[in-house]
Enzyme design. Structure first.
Site, short mmCIF file in Angstrom:
data_model
loop_
_atom_site.label_atom_id
_atom_site.label_comp_id
_atom_site.label_asym_id
_atom_site.label_seq_id
_atom_site.Cartn_x
_atom_site.Cartn_y
_atom_site.Cartn_z
N ASP A 185 0.83 -1.21 0.00
CA ASP A 185 0.00 0.00 0.00
C ASP A 185 0.86 1.25 0.00
O ASP A 185 2.08 1.18 0.00
CB ASP A 185 -0.96 0.00 1.20
CG ASP A 185 -0.23 0.00 2.53
OD1 ASP A 185 0.83 -0.66 2.61
OD2 ASP A 185 -0.71 0.65 3.48
N HIS A 507 1.02 -8.70 -4.07
CA HIS A 507 0.08 -7.64 -3.71
C HIS A 507 0.93 -6.40 -3.43
O HIS A 507 1.25 -6.10 -2.28
CB HIS A 507 -0.73 -8.05 -2.49
CG HIS A 507 -1.81 -7.08 -2.13
ND1 HIS A 507 -3.09 -7.14 -2.64
CD2 HIS A 507 -1.79 -5.99 -1.33
CE1 HIS A 507 -3.81 -6.15 -2.15
NE2 HIS A 507 -3.04 -5.44 -1.35
N ASP A 553 -0.31 -17.16 -5.40
CA ASP A 553 0.43 -16.14 -6.16
C ASP A 553 -0.60 -15.40 -7.01
O ASP A 553 -0.69 -15.59 -8.23
CB ASP A 553 1.51 -16.79 -7.05
CG ASP A 553 2.32 -15.72 -7.79
OD1 ASP A 553 3.02 -16.08 -8.76
OD2 ASP A 553 2.22 -14.53 -7.42
N GLU A 562 1.54 -10.37 -0.11
CA GLU A 562 1.98 -8.98 -0.05
C GLU A 562 3.47 -8.90 0.24
O GLU A 562 4.13 -9.92 0.51
CB GLU A 562 1.17 -8.22 1.00
CG GLU A 562 1.41 -6.71 0.95
CD GLU A 562 0.29 -5.87 1.56
OE1 GLU A 562 -0.63 -6.43 2.19
OE2 GLU A 562 0.33 -4.65 1.38
O1 G3I Z 1 1.37 -13.98 15.79
C1 G3I Z 1 0.16 -14.77 15.74
C2 G3I Z 1 0.54 -16.24 15.78
O2 G3I Z 1 1.13 -16.57 17.03
C3 G3I Z 1 -0.72 -17.09 15.58
O3 G3I Z 1 -0.36 -18.47 15.53
C4 G3I Z 1 -1.34 -16.66 14.25
C5 G3I Z 1 -2.55 -17.45 13.92
O4 G3I Z 1 -3.60 -17.05 14.72
O5 G3I Z 1 -1.69 -15.25 14.29
C6 G3I Z 1 -0.55 -14.45 14.44
O6 G3I Z 1 -0.95 -13.08 14.45
C7 G3I Z 1 -1.18 -12.54 13.17
C8 G3I Z 1 -0.21 -11.37 12.98
O7 G3I Z 1 -0.46 -10.71 11.73
C9 G3I Z 1 1.25 -11.82 12.94
O8 G3I Z 1 2.06 -10.63 12.85
C10 G3I Z 1 -2.61 -12.04 13.09
O9 G3I Z 1 -3.47 -13.19 13.05
C11 G3I Z 1 -2.82 -11.24 11.81
O10 G3I Z 1 -4.09 -10.64 11.81
C12 G3I Z 1 -1.77 -10.13 11.69
O11 G3I Z 1 -1.93 -9.53 10.42
C13 G3I Z 1 -1.31 -8.24 10.24
C14 G3I Z 1 -2.16 -7.58 9.14
O12 G3I Z 1 -1.60 -6.31 8.79
C15 G3I Z 1 -3.60 -7.39 9.55
O13 G3I Z 1 -3.63 -6.59 10.68
C16 G3I Z 1 0.13 -8.42 9.77
O14 G3I Z 1 0.98 -8.83 10.83
C17 G3I Z 1 0.67 -7.09 9.25
O15 G3I Z 1 1.92 -7.31 8.60
C18 G3I Z 1 -0.28 -6.47 8.21
O16 G3I Z 1 0.22 -5.20 7.95
C19 G3I Z 1 -0.29 -4.57 6.77
C20 G3I Z 1 -0.59 -3.14 7.16
O17 G3I Z 1 -1.68 -3.14 8.07
C21 G3I Z 1 -0.91 -2.30 5.94
N1 G3I Z 1 0.20 -2.37 4.99
C22 G3I Z 1 0.41 -3.75 4.53
C23 G3I Z 1 0.82 -4.61 5.70
C24 G3I Z 1 1.16 -6.01 5.26
O18 G3I Z 1 0.02 -6.74 4.90
O1 9MR Z 2 -3.79 -3.24 -0.16
C1 9MR Z 2 -4.16 -3.40 1.21
C2 9MR Z 2 -3.02 -4.15 1.93
O2 9MR Z 2 -1.88 -3.33 1.97
C3 9MR Z 2 -3.47 -4.51 3.35
O3 9MR Z 2 -2.49 -5.35 3.95
C4 9MR Z 2 -4.81 -5.25 3.32
C5 9MR Z 2 -5.32 -5.59 4.70
O4 9MR Z 2 -5.46 -4.42 5.43
O5 9MR Z 2 -5.81 -4.47 2.65
C6 9MR Z 2 -5.44 -4.21 1.29
O6 9MR Z 2 -6.46 -3.40 0.71
C7 9MR Z 2 -7.62 -4.13 0.31
C8 9MR Z 2 -8.73 -3.89 1.29
O7 9MR Z 2 -8.37 -4.44 2.54
C9 9MR Z 2 -10.01 -4.56 0.77
N1 9MR Z 2 -10.35 -4.01 -0.54
C10 9MR Z 2 -9.29 -4.23 -1.52
C11 9MR Z 2 -8.00 -3.58 -1.07
C12 9MR Z 2 -6.88 -3.83 -2.06
O8 9MR Z 2 -6.64 -5.21 -2.13
#
Ligand code: G3I
Ligand code: 9MR
Length: 582
Positions: A185, A507, A553, A562
């Site tokens: 993003d 992504h 993929d 991502e």
């Molecule tokens: O750490 C636990 C693990 O112990 C457990 O076994 C597992 C299964 O339940 O869950 C793990 O936690 C997960 C965590 O990521 C690990 O860091 C959560 O379920 C999961 O919801 C969480 O997702 C995060 C995601 O945003 C949604 O909040 C990711 O870490 C995080 O990297 C991702 O960050 C996004 C930013 O918000 C927006 N930019 C992109 C970025 C990458 O997708």
């Molecule tokens: O592109 C967004 C990505 O960086 C985030 O990790 C993800 C979860 O927060 O959300 C993605 O954005 C999507 C949104 O959540 C749902 N509508 C489509 C967006 C693009 O894939």
């Protein structure tokens, strides 16, 4: 003997009409390359009717059979129930390019043995940060085939109502330019950026000599400072703009909701800095205290930075002490303020670990025992691998590496690290079908697990090797890298542009710009058994797919496909840590 296997392999091909491919998913191994004296294994599908060990031949580029052997007895992958065999060809140690052949299967797979297989991967994994730069054009010769105009100058950023103060009321315009896009993003998040800078600068401190000579071909390569530190400074400078006048740090800089997959120059949404939070402020404090220590030798390149960063770190820590429990709760914030913000949260409702890390880094910078005493008091009981949401291990690693003033505490932390690693190393040495200390348990496949799970476990092994000199840890660090680079259930080399079978549709909005994409050197999040994106934008997982194969993929799959800055930092920290041992 030599010729017979090759003839047999060719005969198989003729009979079955199978075209020998250099990347059969039936043979899973590190697709980037092995060091000559490294342990070398591959995981193969069982290709014999009676599940007896398969015969394996390795042919040189000229077609000579240079190695023959038998695979292991059949093992069962506990996550998928699928039968697998392991091939150990460690005795082949002559640099070159080879092809592995199974008999009676027609599967083949490329094999590389090279003195420095991880050097280019390290360079590209670091250059990925340059490609993530906001607010400046990516021009040749630095773009290396992936030029683009500047995106998101962030010179006209609005203060969101959640962050309004008397001095900066709602809709005050500030500049918060520079820094790296967080991930796929276009937003910038202090919490994730802070964790990333911690791993980034700690990696540098462990391998200064190695990184000092690593040329990245970035615009600052002409400066008398290591390219890696010049790259980091581009993001550190941005982080400093996220500190309000009272010392607190805004949680993130964001548009109200995610942009589409459009070119950064087409983005029109307003951008805001939102709510100051305790975790973000402490991550800023830790980052700036660590940076002030690392950049001390470069005052001539960045005059005044050390003093400015030191002062900002102290002010941030003080703000957090006065505001110890302000957390980012996006739904609650949206009930109170407009516009609603729906981008990434990086929400974290416990700041003890951030207090621990910030106080540790301030102690190491100032040698003020007050910070040391506070740090030791914040150390959580439970040993938890470091992630953006729990940075305690970063502080513990700092104490292990800088024990002065807390020797007994540091030793206890090191004991906890080694105890944490022990069961995983034993799995690699006994039951793992991928000969890996990571990926043998379903719960290890979650959002970003290639980094927060596999690469980070490899980095933990590298620190354990550095602290103990025990070769067993370095071997297992390399096994973690083998897993990410292809010796895993999917058969993917999870780094864009590397290996014979790597992700093509990450992504990643920036990658989507280029017809010759994706941008190279990015670590993909990887299999995720939670599958949070299932059913969204066409994302659909196979029915009953196992945890270790829950990967697509497919560009819309943000939960498995991502890329992010906090994942790439663990990739290069691992590859550089191994390459530097050469
Ligand atoms: O750490 C636990 C693990 O112990 C457990 O076994 C597992 C299964 O339940 O869950 C793990 O936690 C997960 C965590 O990521 C690990 O860091 C959560 O379920 C999961 O919801 C969480 O997702 C995060 C995601 O945003 C949604 O909040 C990711 O870490 C995080 O990297 C991702 O960050 C996004 C930013 O918000 C927006 N930019 C992109 C970025 C990458 O997708
Ligand atoms: O592109 C967004 C990505 O960086 C985030 O990790 C993800 C979860 O927060 O959300 C993605 O954005 C999507 C949104 O959540 C749902 N509508 C489509 C967006 C693009 O894939």
């Amino acid at each position: 003997m030599k010729k017979s296997y090759f003839l047999l392999a060719c005969a198989c091909a003729l009979i079955t009409g199978c075209k020998h491919t250099s990347s059969s998913p039936e043979i899973r191994l590190n697709q980037v390359g092995f060091r000559p004296l490294q342990e070398k294994t591959a995981t193969i599908d069982v290709c014999t009717a009676d599940a007896a060990p398969c015969s394996v031949a390795i042919l040189s580029a000229s077609g000579d059979t240079v190695w023959t052997g038998m695979a292991s007895a059949t093992m069962i992958n506990p996550l998928s129930g699928k039968p697998r065999q392991l091939v150990d060809f460690s005795t082949l140690n002559t640099p070159g390019t080879y092809t592995i052949h199974l008999t009676p299967s027609t599967a083949t797979q490329s094999l590389i043995i090279s003195p420095r297989p991880y050097r280019e991967l390290t360079r590209q994994a670091l250059r990925a940060f340059y490609y993530q730069r906001t607010a400046m054009p990516i021009d040749e010769p630095y773009a290396e085939g992936y030029p683009r105009p500047a995106g998101h100058p962030d010179t006209l950023v609005l203060v969101h109502a959640s962050a309004a103060t008397q001095e900066r009321p709602e809709n005050t315009i500030i500049a918060s330019s520079g820094g790296w896009y967080d991930a796929g993003d276009y937003n910038k998040y202090v919490v994730n950026s802070g964790y990333t800078m911690g791993v980034f600068l700690m990696a540098y401190e462990q391998q200064r000599a190695y990184y000092d000579t690593l040329h990245l071909n970035i615009p600052e390569s002409t400066l008398p400072v290591p390219d890696m530190l010049a790259e980091a400074m581009y993001n550190i400078r941005w982080m400093m703009t996220m500190q309000d006048t009272d010392g607190g740090a805004y949680h993130k800089l964001t548009e109200p909701d995610f942009e589409g997959f459009i070119h950064p120059t087409e983005c029109q949404k307003p951008r805001y800095v939102v709510l100051k939070t305790t975790p973000a402020t402490l991550d800023l404090a830790a980052t700036l205290a660590l940076a002030a220590r690392i950049y001390a030798p470069y005052e001539h390149v960045y005059p005044g930075f050390v003093a400015e960063a030191t002062e900002a770190a102290k002010r941030a820590y003080q703000w957090a002490k006065a505001n110890p429990a302000i957390y980012y709760d996006q739904p609650a914030m949206n009930e109170q303020f407009t516009p609603a913000i729906t981008t990434g949260a990086y929400d974290d409702y416990d700041a003890q670990d951030e207090f621990y890390w910030a106080a540790t880094e301030l102690y190491l910078l100032t040698n003020d025992p007050t910070y040391r005493d506070e740090a030791l008091g914040y150390c959580p009981e439970q040993f938890t691998p470091a992630t953006w949401g729990n940075v305690a291990e970063l502080a513990s690693l700092e104490w292990m590496l800088h024990p002065a003033g807390a020797e007994a505490f540091a030793q206890e932390r090191q004991t906890a690290l080694l105890a944490h690693l022990q069961p995983y190393i034993e799995e690699a040495e006994t039951t793992s079908v991928h000969r890996s200390p990571y990926g043998n348990r379903a719960e290890e496949f979650f959002w970003g697990c290639n980094s927060e799970g596999c690469c980070w476990r490899g980095i933990e092994c590298l620190y354990a090797y550095q602290l103990t000199g025990n070769e067993r840890y370095r071997i297992n660090a390399e096994r973690c890298l083998n897993h990410v680079l292809g010796q895993n259930a999917t058969g993917y080399c999870f780094v864009t542009g590397f290996g014979t079978h790597s992700p093509k549709q990450p992504h990643h909005r920036l990658s989507h710009i280029y017809p010759n994409g994706p941008l190279p050197g990015f670590l993909i999040g990887g299999p995720n058994r939670e599958r949070q994106d299932d059913g969204i934008d066409g994302v659909k997982y196979p029915k009953n797919v196992s945890a270790d194969e829950s990967y697509l993929d497919f560009r819309p799959s943000y939960a498995t496909n991502e890329v992010t800055i906090n994942w790439n930092v663990t990739l290069f920290a691992l590859t550089a840590g191994l390459d530097a041992q050469q």
